[in-house]
Design a protein around this motif. Sequence first.
Motif, short mmCIF file in Angstrom:
data_model
loop_
_atom_site.label_atom_id
_atom_site.label_comp_id
_atom_site.label_asym_id
_atom_site.label_seq_id
_atom_site.Cartn_x
_atom_site.Cartn_y
_atom_site.Cartn_z
N MET A 233 1.14 -2.13 -3.18
CA MET A 233 0.69 -1.00 -2.37
C MET A 233 -0.48 -0.32 -3.06
N LYS A 234 -1.43 0.20 -2.29
CA LYS A 234 -2.62 0.70 -2.97
C LYS A 234 -2.39 2.00 -3.73
N ASN A 235 -1.46 2.84 -3.28
CA ASN A 235 -1.14 4.03 -4.09
C ASN A 235 -0.18 3.64 -5.21
N SER A 236 -0.43 4.21 -6.40
CA SER A 236 0.46 3.86 -7.51
C SER A 236 1.66 4.79 -7.59
N SER A 237 1.68 5.83 -6.79
CA SER A 237 2.88 6.66 -6.74
C SER A 237 3.08 7.20 -5.33
N ILE A 238 4.29 7.70 -5.10
CA ILE A 238 4.70 8.10 -3.76
C ILE A 238 4.12 9.47 -3.41
N LEU A 239 3.53 9.55 -2.22
CA LEU A 239 3.00 10.81 -1.71
C LEU A 239 3.96 11.38 -0.66
N ILE A 240 3.90 12.67 -0.46
CA ILE A 240 4.71 13.28 0.60
C ILE A 240 4.42 12.60 1.94
N ALA A 241 3.18 12.26 2.19
CA ALA A 241 2.80 11.65 3.48
C ALA A 241 3.44 10.28 3.70
N HIS A 242 3.92 9.64 2.61
CA HIS A 242 4.65 8.37 2.79
C HIS A 242 5.95 8.58 3.56
N GLY A 243 6.37 9.84 3.69
CA GLY A 243 7.60 10.13 4.42
C GLY A 243 7.36 10.73 5.79
N ALA A 244 6.11 10.78 6.23
CA ALA A 244 5.79 11.55 7.44
C ALA A 244 5.96 10.78 8.73
N GLY A 245 6.20 9.47 8.65
CA GLY A 245 6.41 8.69 9.87
C GLY A 245 5.13 8.18 10.50
N GLY A 246 3.97 8.41 9.84
CA GLY A 246 2.70 7.98 10.41
C GLY A 246 2.12 6.77 9.70
N GLN A 247 0.78 6.77 9.55
CA GLN A 247 0.10 5.59 8.98
C GLN A 247 0.58 5.27 7.57
N LEU A 248 0.73 6.27 6.72
CA LEU A 248 1.15 5.99 5.35
C LEU A 248 2.60 5.50 5.29
N SER A 249 3.44 5.97 6.20
CA SER A 249 4.81 5.44 6.26
C SER A 249 4.77 3.97 6.65
N HIS A 250 3.93 3.65 7.62
CA HIS A 250 3.79 2.25 8.03
C HIS A 250 3.31 1.39 6.86
N GLU A 251 2.36 1.95 6.09
CA GLU A 251 1.82 1.23 4.94
C GLU A 251 2.91 1.01 3.89
N LEU A 252 3.72 2.03 3.64
CA LEU A 252 4.82 1.92 2.66
C LEU A 252 5.77 0.80 3.07
N ILE A 253 6.11 0.75 4.35
CA ILE A 253 7.01 -0.28 4.86
C ILE A 253 6.35 -1.66 4.79
N ALA A 254 5.10 -1.74 5.30
CA ALA A 254 4.44 -3.03 5.42
C ALA A 254 4.04 -3.62 4.07
N GLU A 255 3.60 -2.75 3.14
CA GLU A 255 3.05 -3.26 1.88
C GLU A 255 4.06 -3.27 0.75
N LEU A 256 5.15 -2.55 0.91
CA LEU A 256 6.09 -2.50 -0.20
C LEU A 256 7.49 -2.97 0.19
N PHE A 257 8.06 -2.40 1.23
CA PHE A 257 9.44 -2.77 1.56
C PHE A 257 9.53 -4.17 2.17
N LEU A 258 8.68 -4.44 3.17
CA LEU A 258 8.79 -5.75 3.83
C LEU A 258 8.53 -6.94 2.91
N PRO A 259 7.52 -6.88 2.02
CA PRO A 259 7.32 -8.03 1.13
C PRO A 259 8.57 -8.40 0.34
N PHE A 260 9.40 -7.41 0.03
CA PHE A 260 10.63 -7.71 -0.71
C PHE A 260 11.78 -8.07 0.22
#
Lengths: 336, 336
Positions: free
Chosen positions: B1-28
């Motif tokens: 994932m391009k961010n090296s740490s978790i941002l509040i916006a990763h929990g907001a349900g929008g683009q960054l949440s999608h990125e967290l799921i797509a780039e970090l959770f789904l690969p695993f």
Amino acid sequence: MKNSSILIAHGAGGQLSHELIAELFLPFLENPVLSNLDDSALLTAPGTRLALTTDAYVVKPLFFPGGDIGRLSLCGTVNDLAMMGAAPLGIAASFILEEGFATEKLERILGSLKAAAEEAGTEVVAGDTKVVERGKADGLFITTSGVGAVPEGVDIQGRNAREGDAVILSGPVGDHEAGILLARGDFSLKGTVLSDCAPLNHLVDAMLGASKEIHVLRDPTRGGLATVLWEIANSSEVGLEVEEEAIQVRSEVMGVCDLLGFDPLYLANEGKLVAVVPEKHAEKVLSAMKSHPLGKSSVAIGRVVAGHPGRVHLKTRIGGHRLLEPLSGEQFPRIC
Amino acid sequence: MKNSSILIAHGAGGQLSHELIAELFLPFLENPVLSNLDDSALLTAPGTRLALTTDAYVVKPLFFPGGDIGRLSLCGTVNDLAMMGAAPLGIAASFILEEGFATEKLERILGSLKAAAEEAGTEVVAGDTKVVERGKADGLFITTSGVGAVPEGVDIQGRNAREGDAVILSGPVGDHEAGILLARGDFSLKGTVLSDCAPLNHLVDAMLGASKEIHVLRDPTRGGLATVLWEIANSSEVGLEVEEEAIQVRSEVMGVCDLLGFDPLYLANEGKLVAVVPEKHAEKVLSAMKSHPLGKSSVAIGRVVAGHPGRVHLKTRIGGHRLLEPLSGEQFPRIC
């Protein structure tokens, strides 16, 4: 419970944990399955297709007009099952408590969770409690999970939208998030908006009674209506065209949005749904929705088109067009 | 994932949440059910009796010899299903992340969770992520829930112990909690004990292969062996008699207990089970356990008696008798 606040030892798995369960959780949530206190709850599935969902609830404040974290955590999980057309077979609830959390608050929250479960016609059949030290959590977090049975002949998934389908919305948007913002009092805004937090499974039952041919159901929670429409367009690889004029927003909610510069299409809801339904079934599904208390303001807001797959076009009130993107960045943390 | 740490916006349900799921959770965690990203996961149950369980994991430290919170959260939930004789149909995992949590740690934890799921032969099919502000959680909490199918003819519940049944333990006790204590380094104790954290479902399969007539299974987690035996005695309204001499404790674990004044019978395990089995099936079940890598040190430790219902009598090494009560107060917080 004899202690008026939560101790670390309430999470240790010994006598005080037993006391927490026996004197506080069971009086609210007791039922024959939960009371076995076995490692898992035993359920019986009338069908063979099951839906499984989980959500963590970290809402702040814990109590707000129209609900609290107990009601929210039950409704949110029942609704995630309902969005697959699944009737809840049982709910599992896991509590992370901060040392020192007031027992009286926990009692109110459990009472509210239980009342919401009764409203939805389901029960909490499995649970867990953990306690962390002061300063290591924010009062209380609840994670609820649910398992549901999908009726024969029902196939509702985000990827099932097809060209020509009607897009129906079950009522005005933004009530939950606007209600939470006002309840926090961060902006010295006056007024109260009630959260729309409600279990939608009976509304979905009524809709499936009208037609089993529902293609997609989604509840627009975090990210709001705009994000959910974008997700449907992407999962189904179709275009969506929606009319801004058809989307209702209460004047109090619009007021909050105007003052803070928010778009109500991105505000979270906890008691609304979007349905994508074949055109020929749309009228009877809409009519069934309007006959249900939680869907009485339902309205068709647009349709699925073959053009621009993955994109949502909003026809604005003044006749222009706007592309609806998913929520970008954060709008407001901890609204659910 | 391009961010090296978790941002509040990763929990907001929008683009960054999608990125967290797509780039970090789904690969695993990617699999055909989870990848639909619908509101619930669709599962098919081969039987009609289902087990549902949930547990919150707040272990500290997040990484410890023999495992981490990812492995622990998967194993714990698979084990709760296994204790009902249920084979896992799917796991739901919910993550509460603290703002600023390192992405690299989250990746290690997800990798470990995935590896444990493979070991157990199951998958994470539903999930949720929430982010809370710095200081409002302690890095990461995970709640895992599981749904499993109970095979025909299997009826394993805490209330099923009967007079004459044998009580079998699958190996030495206390490894997990002793391992966590040493990993915390709070007492300047030297040495390492590996947590026994492991999925027990295949061991239970082997036991059910030997006999479906297993009455009770329990994994002695928080509260340890003593608390679990007390729970069985109370749920089944029977007495238990167990021999201290038969209960194995590794010398490193005994060392930790001696130094801190702890009783190993109250230390948590995450890869052991207690089985209550009719006497006539005990030999073949014990033999099946010994043939499995996770049960090779299994041993009969006692029996169910008609006298003293609700009480557990321990015959001590020196020939005395001791009443085993459930864990009183706290032993050590946040061991799971």
